[in-house]
Structures are given as C-alpha cells and as structure tokens.
Design an enzyme around this catalytic site. Structure first.
Site, PDB file in Angstrom:
ATOM      1  N   HIS A 101       0.869  -1.165  -0.064  1.00  0.00           N
ATOM      2  CA  HIS A 101       0.156  -0.034  -0.155  1.00  0.00           C
ATOM      3  C   HIS A 101       0.878   1.258  -0.066  1.00  0.00           C
ATOM      4  O   HIS A 101       1.900   1.189   0.486  1.00  0.00           O
ATOM      5  CB  HIS A 101      -0.850  -0.005   1.227  1.00  0.00           C
ATOM      6  CG  HIS A 101      -2.049   0.899   1.215  1.00  0.00           C
ATOM      7  ND1 HIS A 101      -2.010   2.185   1.322  1.00  0.00           N
ATOM      8  CD2 HIS A 101      -3.224   0.623   0.827  1.00  0.00           C
ATOM      9  CE1 HIS A 101      -3.289   2.859   1.223  1.00  0.00           C
ATOM     10  NE2 HIS A 101      -4.109   1.865   0.595  1.00  0.00           N
ATOM     11  N   ASP A 136      -7.847  -5.387   0.131  1.00  0.00           N
ATOM     12  CA  ASP A 136      -8.106  -6.549  -0.958  1.00  0.00           C
ATOM     13  C   ASP A 136      -7.832  -7.898  -0.618  1.00  0.00           C
ATOM     14  O   ASP A 136      -8.537  -8.779  -1.507  1.00  0.00           O
ATOM     15  CB  ASP A 136      -7.924  -5.958  -2.350  1.00  0.00           C
ATOM     16  CG  ASP A 136      -8.194  -4.588  -2.730  1.00  0.00           C
ATOM     17  OD1 ASP A 136      -9.659  -4.580  -2.258  1.00  0.00           O
ATOM     18  OD2 ASP A 136      -7.734  -3.744  -2.869  1.00  0.00           O
TER      19      ASP A 136
HETATM   20  N1  CMC Z   1       4.064  -7.455  -4.669  1.00  0.00           N
HETATM   21  C1  CMC Z   1       5.412  -7.377  -5.025  1.00  0.00           C
HETATM   22  N2  CMC Z   1       6.269  -6.443  -4.751  1.00  0.00           N
HETATM   23  C2  CMC Z   1       5.491  -5.344  -4.494  1.00  0.00           C
HETATM   24  C3  CMC Z   1       4.112  -5.106  -4.235  1.00  0.00           C
HETATM   25  C4  CMC Z   1       3.548  -6.383  -4.363  1.00  0.00           C
HETATM   26  N3  CMC Z   1       2.089  -6.308  -3.942  1.00  0.00           N
HETATM   27  N4  CMC Z   1       3.684  -4.198  -3.895  1.00  0.00           N
HETATM   28  C5  CMC Z   1       5.048  -3.357  -3.936  1.00  0.00           C
HETATM   29  N5  CMC Z   1       6.046  -3.953  -3.913  1.00  0.00           N
HETATM   30  C6  CMC Z   1       7.266  -3.572  -4.182  1.00  0.00           C
HETATM   31  C7  CMC Z   1       7.558  -2.868  -5.540  1.00  0.00           C
HETATM   32  O1  CMC Z   1       8.018  -3.854  -6.621  1.00  0.00           O
HETATM   33  C8  CMC Z   1       8.820  -2.071  -5.171  1.00  0.00           C
HETATM   34  O2  CMC Z   1       9.783  -2.742  -4.864  1.00  0.00           O
HETATM   35  P1  CMC Z   1      11.387  -2.238  -5.349  1.00  0.00           P
HETATM   36  O3  CMC Z   1      11.544  -0.874  -4.282  1.00  0.00           O
HETATM   37  O4  CMC Z   1      12.260  -3.279  -5.269  1.00  0.00           O
HETATM   38  O5  CMC Z   1      11.260  -1.625  -6.860  1.00  0.00           O
HETATM   39  C9  CMC Z   1       8.360  -1.661  -3.672  1.00  0.00           C
HETATM   40  O6  CMC Z   1       7.713  -2.824  -3.224  1.00  0.00           O
HETATM   41  C10 CMC Z   1       7.527  -0.377  -3.435  1.00  0.00           C
HETATM   42  O7  CMC Z   1       6.316  -0.448  -4.459  1.00  0.00           O
HETATM   43  P2  CMC Z   1       5.796   0.575  -5.240  1.00  0.00           P
HETATM   44  O8  CMC Z   1       5.026   0.038  -6.510  1.00  0.00           O
HETATM   45  O9  CMC Z   1       6.693   1.900  -5.438  1.00  0.00           O
HETATM   46  O10 CMC Z   1       4.688   1.117  -4.122  1.00  0.00           O
HETATM   47  P3  CMC Z   1       3.492   2.137  -4.529  1.00  0.00           P
HETATM   48  O11 CMC Z   1       3.184   2.768  -3.406  1.00  0.00           O
HETATM   49  O12 CMC Z   1       3.674   2.790  -5.707  1.00  0.00           O
HETATM   50  O13 CMC Z   1       2.238   0.976  -4.823  1.00  0.00           O
HETATM   51  C11 CMC Z   1       0.724  -0.344  -4.776  1.00  0.00           C
HETATM   52  C12 CMC Z   1       1.133   0.657  -4.082  1.00  0.00           C
HETATM   53  C13 CMC Z   1      -0.832  -0.776  -3.914  1.00  0.00           C
HETATM   54  C14 CMC Z   1      -0.120  -0.019  -6.082  1.00  0.00           C
HETATM   55  C15 CMC Z   1       1.401  -1.953  -4.614  1.00  0.00           C
HETATM   56  O14 CMC Z   1       1.800  -2.157  -3.477  1.00  0.00           O
HETATM   57  C16 CMC Z   1       0.690  -2.873  -5.405  1.00  0.00           C
HETATM   58  O15 CMC Z   1       0.666  -2.982  -6.587  1.00  0.00           O
HETATM   59  N6  CMC Z   1       0.169  -3.744  -4.807  1.00  0.00           N
HETATM   60  C17 CMC Z   1      -0.695  -4.975  -5.207  1.00  0.00           C
HETATM   61  C18 CMC Z   1      -2.098  -4.490  -6.022  1.00  0.00           C
HETATM   62  C19 CMC Z   1      -2.955  -4.172  -4.949  1.00  0.00           C
HETATM   63  O16 CMC Z   1      -3.218  -4.842  -3.903  1.00  0.00           O
HETATM   64  N7  CMC Z   1      -3.864  -3.005  -5.077  1.00  0.00           N
HETATM   65  C20 CMC Z   1      -4.700  -2.639  -3.745  1.00  0.00           C
HETATM   66  C21 CMC Z   1      -4.214  -1.556  -2.851  1.00  0.00           C
HETATM   67  S1  CMC Z   1      -5.298  -1.423  -1.515  1.00  0.00           S
HETATM   68  C22 CMC Z   1      -6.962  -0.879  -2.112  1.00  0.00           C
HETATM   69  C23 CMC Z   1      -6.681   0.644  -2.526  1.00  0.00           C
HETATM   70  O17 CMC Z   1      -7.121   1.347  -1.611  1.00  0.00           O
HETATM   71  O18 CMC Z   1      -6.559   0.827  -3.696  1.00  0.00           O
END
Ligand code: CMC
Length: 433
Positions: free
Chosen positions: A310, A367
C-alpha cells in the site's frame, strides 16, 4: 484545525526564499509551495503524487506507520462494531453522527430514492451479457445526470445536496444488483422499503420472482462491515480523480463516474478480483506458495502479490485485520471450507516472514481477504470491485463536497517538465525522409 508554523528556508540559485509551513490536527506537516513558481520559476516534480498534499481535509485520518484509520475522528474498529453502513455514510458526508431523527430521515430518503427511472432499464437491455459490471456501473451512474438533470450545484442551491446524496447512494446499489441480474439473464428484482440498505441489496441480488431471499443476519452484518471499511480512504487514486474531475465544476454524478473508472484498475479497487484470480491460478496450477513468492520477487516478471502493499500503510492495513476475522466468521457460519482461505493465510504467513516483504514493509491490504467473503456470499467475481465502489461512495461524495466548498475555488491543473523536441519547422510530405 490548521496551524501555521515557522516558514521553511529554500536556497536556490544563490537566493533564499521563505515558504509557509502548516501543521494539521494530527501533527502532519506540509510546506506550502503555492507561490514557488511565481517567486522562483521552479515547479515541484513528484511522480505518482507520492509526497504531494493536494488538499486540506476534515474527513479521514490515516497513520500508515501505525495502521490507524479514522472517519471524522472515529476509529474504524468502533464503527464496524457499533454502526451500520447508512449511519457511517451519514457521518462521512455530513461530518457528524446523526441523531435519531436525522438517521431515520436519512434512511427513509435512501428508501424513497432506491428505484431507478424505468427508462434507464433500456440501457441494461442494450448491453451485452458479458459486459463487465464496472463498465455498466460507471455508465449508469453517469446517466443519472441526464435522468435527474436537476443536479446539485454548490454555487446556487444547497438544499438539493441531500437529494443528490440520497439519490446516488440509494441507486448505486440498485444499479449494481440489476447489472448482476442482467448478466445471468434473470428479471430485475425491485427494492423493498421494509429492508435496510444491505439487506435490500442482497434481496435485489438473490431473490427472484419465484423465490424470496432468506435474509441472513450474519451476512448482513458482514456486508455492513465491508462497506464501512471501504467508505473513505482520503486521497487515493479514485478519490483524487473525483476531486480533480469535480474541480472543473462538472456535476456530482459525472465526477463519481470518473472515480468508478479509476477504481476499476487492478492496482486500486480491481485488486479484490485479481486476488481471487491469483489464488485460483496458484491452486489450479499446483504452484507452491514459496515458488509463487519467488516469481513475485523476480524483477524480470511483472507479477505482484495482489492484495499486498500500500502507498500509505507501512504496517498491517487495519481494514485487512478486521476483514480477515470477518472472513473466518462468515465461512464458519455458512459451514464453507474454502481452500482459497487456507491458501491466502499460508501466503500471508510466508510473505510476512520473507525478507523481500519485510524490507519493503508490504502487508496484506483491504483487498486480500474481502473477495473470499464476497465469494461465500454468492457475489460473482467480476462484481467484487462494484462492491468496493458501493462502499467508497460516501467518501467520494464528502470529498467532492469539501473540494467544491473550499475557497478560493481552484481548478485542478498540475504542471509538467517538458522533455520533447525544441522548436521544429513543419516538413512538407514530399520532403519527409
Ligand atoms: N508484490 C510484490 N512487490 C510489491 C508489491 C506487491 N504487491 N507491492 C509493492 N511491491 C514492491 C515494488 O516492486 C517495489 O519494489 P522495489 O523497491 O524493489 O522496486 C516496492 O515494493 C515499492 O512498491 P511501489 O510500487 O513503489 O509502491 P506504490 O506505493 O507505488 O504502490 C500499490 C502501491 C498498492 C500499487 C502496490 O503495493 C501494488 O501494486 N500492490 C498490489 C495491488 C493491490 O493489492 N492493490 C490494492 C491496494 S489497497 C486498495 C486501494 O485502496 O487501492
């Protein structure tokens, strides 16, 4: 309450600039850069708005490090125990808990607006049965602005706000249930005034002209809890979309339609559908939990562990904690043994003990477990994100209203740093290489 702090000093190209700083009621601090471009000709760059406060807001407080979520100051743990979705919606939209009269008046107004204009049914008839319910929902909510053109305009009429609120909260549930009936080719089931919000939704989903739906109080409570837990989440992708679209002063329905579209994506509300698809895939393919985690960690793949991570929570998502418990209660109550729940719990334990997830502070989000409950209730997979949208509606409305009431009114319009070609003369077709 917003408090002014000592200004921040910015050194830039040999000059010192003073920038105002503020602190909110829970101690969050911000540097106000409104005049930065005018004073310095610089803009700020922040890919994905990772560190940009787009507004000040009284609605929802999140402490992502401590795993805290409160609506209008009240912890979600108390709301899921003691409130229901209609009352929480009132709290979020109107800024206070309703008294007895206010609550009953609100519930009655929701009832009186629960049907949709019969002509709107023509839309449903024209859509293919395979249409994704999120596509149907966004189109139908947008079409409310043509069927009910007397839209609320904060600049002119305040009293119409209550009607607009009741209309959209009541009708979204009817639209959602009708889109399901359409997809399975069954006749639409109309709402009943004697049922409350969640009971009415389940009735419209699962009753038929030949069968009543037997209301189950455990499921009704669980649905209330799920909707409460989704009701607002400050400046997430869909809510920011609602605010941005609404800042052009377009009507509430059109703004919410945009929010529904933003929510649909798998990184946002669409993740609840993707979690179940992911768990089903792992189970059907016979992939071990450890092997799947290896696939997720391998940066050559773009696979993510859906339902994990998140932007704001760097601790266990407090919503996921409650949903996990409710999930177990619902399955026990229905006497269902769902192998996907066992798999999800195994996956969670393995991920929480894995250095990749520990270092990045990745925990289950809202989720991860919600889909297992929806599945047990009989709600089809492609409607899971619709359930998220029904829950999120009070938040979108409250945030839209707050944005429209804020003075001075400003259209949302970010800047950019241009990196394209410099001035280039047009080349006639015959001279192009
Ligand atoms: N699985 C594997 N790696 C992950 C995941 C995941 N679900 N989420 C983040 N990471 C890693 C990402 O690859 C990155 O690694 P590195 O630093 O080595 O590049 C690091 O963690 C930081 O991730 P980010 O993408 O920069 O984080 P963000 O804040 O931009 O993204 C997110 C947040 C929710 C989009 C992401 O965690 C994600 O894609 N999660 C899976 C989809 C999901 O469950 N979404 C629902 C969110 S909760 C409901 C809502 O309110 O939307």
């Amino acid at each position: 309450m917003l408090e002014n702090l000592e200004p921040a000093k910015l050194e830039l190209e040999g000059k010192t600039y003073l920038l105002p700083t503020v602190r909110g009621s829970e101690g969050e601090k911000a540097i106000n850069i409104n005049s930065l471009r005018k004073d310095t000709s610089y803009v700020t760059l922040d890919n994905g708005f990772q560190n940009t406060g787009a507004c000040i807001s009284d609605i929802t407080f999140i402490d992502g490090d401590k795993g805290i979520l409160r609506y209008r100051g009240i912890p979600i743990e108390q709301l899921v125990e003691k409130s229901n979705f209609s009352e929480t919606a009132y709290l979020i939209v109107y800024g206070k808990l309703p008294d007895n009269d206010e609550y009953h008046k609100f519930a009655d107004t929701l009832n009186s607006h629960s049907m949709i204009h019969e002509d709107m049914l023509n839309f449903f008839h024209g859509l293919p049965n395979s249409a994704h319910p999120m596509g149907i929902l966004s189109s139908m909510v947008n079409s409310l602005s043509v069927f009910y053109p007397e839209v609320y305009d904060p600049e002119r009429e305040n009293e119409a706000f209550d009607v607009a609120v009741a209309r959209v909260i009541a009708k979204i549930r009817t639209i959602a249930a009708f889109s399901y009936k359409k997809s399975i080719g069954e006749p639409f089931v109309y709402p009943k005034h004697r049922y409350k919000y969640c009971a009415n939704f389940l009735h419209m989903m699962f009753a038929s002209p030949v069968n009543d739906y037997k209301l189950d109080h455990v499921l009704i409570k669980a649905l209330n809890q799920l909707l409460i837990l989704h009701a607002d989440h400050e400046q997430n992708c869909s809510t920011s979309t609602v605010r941005l679209v609404g800042s052009s002063q377009v009507n509430l329905y059109a703004s919410i339609c945009a929010g529904i579209c933003a929510l649909w994506g798998p990184l946002h509300g669409g993740a609840n559908q993707k979690v179940i698809e992911m768990l089903g895939y792992i189970k059907d393919q016979g992939i071990s939990v450890q092997d799947y985690l290896q696939m997720v960690k391998d940066k050559k793949n773009s696979i993510r562990l859906m339902g994990f991570g998140h932007r704001v929570y760097k601790n266990y998502d407090p919503r996921a904690k409650i949903i996990k418990k409710t999930c177990r209660e619902v399955l026990d109550h229905l006497n269902i043994k769902d192998p996907l729940l066992d798999l999800a719990m195994e996956m969670e334990e393995a991920a929480l003990n894995d250095d990749y997830f520990i270092e990045r502070k990745l925990y289950p989000n809202v989720d991860f477990y919600s889909g297992i409950i929806y599945k047990a209730m009989g709600i089809p997979l492609d409607m899971f994100t619709v359930m998220f949208a029904i829950g999120r509606l009070p938040g979108w409305i409250a945030q839209w209203k707050e944005m429209r009431d804020f003075k001075p009114v400003k259209i949302g319009r970010p800047r950019q740093i241009y990196t394209g070609p410099n001035l280039t003369d047009f080349t006639p077709m015959q001279e192009r290489k």
